[in-house]
Scaffold this active site. Structure first.
Site, PDB file in Angstrom:
ATOM      1  N   ILE A   1     -11.469 -14.060  24.175  1.00 29.42           N
ATOM      2  CA  ILE A   1     -11.203 -13.813  25.593  1.00 29.42           C
ATOM      3  C   ILE A   1      -9.797 -13.254  25.704  1.00 29.42           C
ATOM      4  CG2 ILE A   1     -11.037 -14.795  27.903  1.00 29.42           C
ATOM      5  CD1 ILE A   1     -12.949 -16.989  27.052  1.00 29.42           C
ATOM      6  N   GLU A   2      -9.682 -12.091  26.326  1.00 29.31           N
ATOM      7  CA  GLU A   2      -8.398 -11.424  26.541  1.00 29.31           C
ATOM      8  C   GLU A   2      -8.145 -11.341  28.044  1.00 29.31           C
ATOM      9  OE1 GLU A   2      -6.266  -9.757  24.304  1.00 29.31           O
ATOM     10  OE2 GLU A   2      -7.394  -9.786  22.409  1.00 29.31           O
ATOM     11  N   THR A   3      -7.003 -11.839  28.470  1.00 28.73           N
ATOM     12  CA  THR A   3      -6.668 -11.886  29.898  1.00 28.73           C
ATOM     13  C   THR A   3      -5.696 -10.772  30.253  1.00 28.73           C
ATOM     14  OG1 THR A   3      -6.919 -14.290  29.865  1.00 28.73           O
ATOM     15  CG2 THR A   3      -5.746 -13.348  31.736  1.00 28.73           C
TER      16      THR A   3
END
Length: 427
Positions: A253-255
């Site tokens: 997961i990349e924010t």
């Protein structure tokens, strides 16, 4: 069957569980994380187990927290890169949610179905400096094979000891990341990393894809058009790819980026929703029934497809020649600075692109038609001020210069211009 929590309900719930005593994510350091973990353990020792599993290069503790007694073991880790802090705080928010809602049917299902292990801050030395690499200067996420870093060795040892069924590798991504060719920011990106160069599937990777599909379905109503799929090229040195080879498939997961002057809260809320939705689906068993096609139809990211500010069609002076009409692209990034003896995070900006930028998007677009853009002169300049056009040598806009510009509109035939906008980022 317990119905999944609606995404908007989770989005609102974040404000009730987010600790009010934490600094902004980029200023959260190991003492903040350690104090939050000990507070949770002391408040509910029967719920949370805390263990020091290693030390960083500079001797800061690497702490693993555990909750739940279920058969499905999960491992979540954040901030392998010290300047990617969003998920560290979001993980603390998830732990607070578990603490406060432990008796609700949903969280009770978590506790009976899952055993969750989390390393909220894997690179505390990098976090201290707000830099990507550790104190040795090594990218921990490229150390899965050589294991030259104590932080990488710790993560490998924890994985080998726990043998988790699924891992969550939590990062922040570049603010230049767009969703495909849409020009829209990839505010959250997901990936089920491959375990070989051919990008083959096995049951573990298919499982990770299904969890990514769950995250998509949770986030898409909140950020339509702003969810992307991270590049799935195999990286032989990376932890996510190698964990798949070692028997633990992972969800990346990349924010970020988020298009607002204060992006931290929206980014934290979205990461919280992604994590809680994924854990709920795993606890309920619904992840197994997710549609893999929902993952595979997520558009891939474009890594340099987004600017922070784009001025379209303005009159510009280069180092030589006459004025020409061009687009001006500014990129921005966060940087650690000291202000009055205290650390703070500022937004720095650079003129990165000049010319035809029609294929790029931006978090803010300015129509430069009929306007002239020149560097800011020394001294104070205010919007509405009328100025003569600067001398030719002071009009040059070039790439790699600080984004300190003024946008001018001609007001008469004598060369006077009104300042329409002042663009100034921190240095």
């Amino acid at each position: 069957m317990i119905v999944p929590t609606p995404s908007r309900e989770l989005l609102d719930l974040w404000a009730d569980v987010h600790p009010g005593d934490l600094p902004p994510p980029a200023l959260v350091r190991q003492p903040h994380v350690g104090a939050a973990l000990r507070r949770l353990r002391d408040a509910a020792p029967e719920l949370f187990h805390l263990e020091e599993v290693g030390r960083s290069v500079e001797g800061r503790p690497l702490e693993l927290v555990r909750f739940g007694q279920g058969p499905l073991h999960l491992l979540l880790w954040s901030q392998m890169h010290g300047d990617e802090p969003s998920a560290t705080t979001a993980l603390l928010d998830v732990l607070e949610y578990v603490h406060r809602h432990r008796h609700s049917p949903r969280v009770a299902r978590w506790l009976s179905s899952l055993t969750v292990h989390a390393l909220p801050l894997l690179n505390p030395d990098g976090a201290e400096r707000f830099q990507r690499r550790n104190a040795q200067g090594i990218d921990i996420n490229r150390d899965a094979l050589a294991l030259q870093t104590p932080e990488g060795r710790t993560l490998k040892a924890v994985r080998d000891r726990l043998q988790p069924a699924l891992g969550f590798n939590l990062h922040d991504q570049s603010w230049r990341t767009a969703v495909g060719d849409t020009g829209r920011p990839a505010s959250i990106s997901v990936l089920a990393p491959p375990f070989d160069a051919a990008r083959n599937d096995n049951p573990g990777r298919v499982f990770a894809k299904k969890v990514c599909a769950v995250i998509r379905d949770a986030l898409e109503p909140l950020i339509p058009g702003q969810l992307g799929r991270f590049d799935d090229s195999f990286e032989a040195r990376a932890f996510g790819d190698n964990l798949g080879r070692w028997g633990t498939p992972t969800v990346l997961i990349e924010t970020g980026p988020w298009p607002s002057p204060e992006p931290d809260e929206p980014m934290l809320r979205l990461t919280f929703v992604a994590l809680v939705s994924a854990l709920e689906s795993l606890a309920q068993g619904s992840a197994e029934h997710a549609d893999v096609g929902r993952y595979e139809s997520i558009p891939f990211n474009r890594s340099n497809g987004l600017l922070h500010l784009l001025i379209r069609g303005a009159r510009v002076f280069g180092e030589a020649g006459d004025a020409f009409v061009a687009d001006i692209g500014v990129v921005a990034q966060r940087a650690l600075r000291q202000r009055q003896g205290a650390p703070c995070i500022v937004l720095t900006g650079t003129v990165e692109e000049l010319g035809d930028l029609s294929v790029l998007g931006a978090m803010e677009v300015v129509d430069g038609s009929g306007l002239t853009v020149v560097p800011l002169p020394p001294g104070d300049v205010t919007v509405g001020q009328v100025l003569p056009l600067p001398p030719r040598s002071a009009r040059v806009v070039r790439t790699e210069q600080p984004a300190e510009l003024m946008v001018l509109r001609p007001v008469d035939s004598f060369g006077n211009h009104r300042v329409e906008r002042v663009i100034r980022y921190e240095r």
